[in-house]
Enzyme design. Sequence first.
Site: not given
Lengths: 400, 379
Positions: B322, B178, B198-200, B149, B70, B236
């Site tokens: 989502c 995706q 995206s990582g997840h 997706n 996102t 950070t």
Amino acid sequence: MIYDHILIRYGELGLKGKNMKQFLIQLQRNIKSALWAFPDTKVRRTQGRIFVELHGEDADAILTELEKIYGIHSMSLAIKVENDLDTIKQGALTALKENEDAQTFKVSVRRANKGFPIGSQEMNPLIGAHILQNIDGLNVDVHQPDVEVRIEIREHATYITSKNIYGAGGLPVGTAGKSLLLLSGGIDSPVAGHLMMKRGIQLEMIHFHSPPFTSERAKQKVLELTEVLTSYGGPIKVHLVPFTALQQEIFKSIPEKFAMTVMRRVMLTISEKVCEQVGILSVTTGESLGQVASQTLASMNVINEVTNIPVLRPLVALDKADIIEHSQKIGTYDISILPYEDCCTVFVPKSPATNPKRETVQKYESRVDFTELIAEAISEIETVRIEQRKALADDFDELL
Amino acid sequence: MIYLDNSATTIPEPSVVNSFKQVAERYYANPSSIHSMGAEVERLQEKARTQAANLLQVHPNEIIFTSGGTEGNNLAIKGIAFQYKKRGNHIITTEIEHPSVYEACKSLEDHGFKVTFLPVNEHGVIQLEQLKAAITKDTILVSIMHVNNETGAIQPIQAIGKLLNDYPKINFHVDAVQSIGKVPLPLKEERIDLCTFSGHKIHGLKGTGLLYVKNNIRLSPLFHGGNQENEVRSGTENVAGNVSFVRALRLLKEREKISMHDMKEQQILLLHRLSEIEGVHVNSTIDGAPHIINFSIPGLRAETVIHAMYEAGFVISTQSACSSKRNDISRILQAYGLSEEIAKSGLRVSLSYGTTKTEVEQFLQRLEETIIQLKEILE
């Protein structure tokens, strides 16, 4: 049929007469070392040729590594086929089809194996005709072909190549002895080192650091620059000289105007001693004429006085823009421009002498005895060996 | 429990979680700090960045670590829009984008931008002629997802890139959240200017990801502050997250070939068997990505099927996670031109590496039984 070999040609090496074999052995060793990430490859040397057997490894990635190695004139991806006319015909066709845009071609057969029944002059038209029959819109041009299909019939097999990729040229690193490179962390010195490597020089680095005025990051930067250079010529030793005490003494005792000159003289003195200790016969610097105050001819004259071993300055006649371009090409630029203080930027006199005289500098220097501090700095040198493979291997690798 | 909702999120790889933990505990210094502890952490992060760049075959300067899909999509779209608004105010995207692209574009309409939402055909693919016709002299951004997706439909990114070669002023953004590890996408070859990951979705952790931004492209930042990440994303750095993400990316790339092949076999099996079940309408096609299979069972509410399957030990979902809570009708399936009945009852099975043929067969068998049972109750 797929490409299973890379055929490596060397140009200048051919001129080296008796030393030829040593040069080839060194080149083979350098290639092996550069392909550490491709464990299945084999580097073979036969009948004056070097072959990299791919054994399923990624040919394009390997070519990228090989393009950095000095001593290689050109390379071709090669198909290996049996010494049989039909198989050779088929292989030639496959090799040619790799060149999508080709409109003209020529066939060059070399028959090293005289036991093969058909002579090379007879082979050329045989193969050419086979290609013409099987690919539309292609013509023969023996003078300036788009593609040359080279066929080498050797004792045990025939090698077919069509694409010719130029290598880096030069001589294999390690065939011309060693030089000690003064590496500051700036843009110039890595380029100077890279140029020397092209003539077969193996490098060791000397770096002067002044903690706490210079940071760990500056030291790290030097190690990273070295790591980049290892990919062009194998492992490199870095001698890290603690310079704080000397630098403070210089800037305390020598008039500001001449401090920079004296500092360079001390650095060169230390470098010469390191050379003696490790058996190196020359020093390389990234100096380019007129770039900064310490790099005028007068300045070089005074600095050079402290040593009589050769001081090689491959950048002396290059423009800054060319040096920057070169550093971008070899991948050191992005590291060089990281903004960390190094020992040359911490103590910068406001107006250094651009036209120092030997006598003047000698006079000021004679008032201070640097001998002990120099001996101390040398005894405290830390030497790090940067390996080509995972040069900066550390705890981080297991996290990534 | 057999987990078949990998497009919503994947099961984090234990070694990736461990990597996060190790970094969070040991390398907690701020990478922007001047002291040596900070330098060490900075070096770790830059090593991660370089590794990510090597895996994606791009330059380390082109990697911006983000908090995920996102953020990556919002940063790319709004970043380009506000940076280059003087060049033009027109954006082209599609009707089937993920909400983080779709809504980001919608929000720009309030800022004076004009957005064209391209329709798709019955296979969920845009038409190049329509894209070409939509381009105006004011177009500054084309944002098109690689793999959808909900349905797994693949957009012709290569052909779009080729078309856009004639329009150097237009930035091309691809949402590859995706597709990575499932459908190949060589960034450098295909004229992509920005690309979101995206990582997840790749067995990494939530809150991690990266945006590829081609050299020389400037982005107007979403977050202002300490100018981290090449001055594009202040805040950070999430070093532990970034390192763990890059590890997940490496593991993904290492097994990519094998897992793509395995998923393809299971996709074929699923599409084939689903099409034979009475009352099932298959919305995905064999040309789609190998890991997403969408189908509808008109007459049965999607939610009912999901609950029934869950009771039996299978995790599947409706549309995208989502949007599934808010809306009954899938915007994506509607864009396919499907009837409301079908668009309302869309179900999604999504695979990942590690999904076995046995699991897929068990799922199919159970689904058939469930459909019969549910229909009996309703009749």
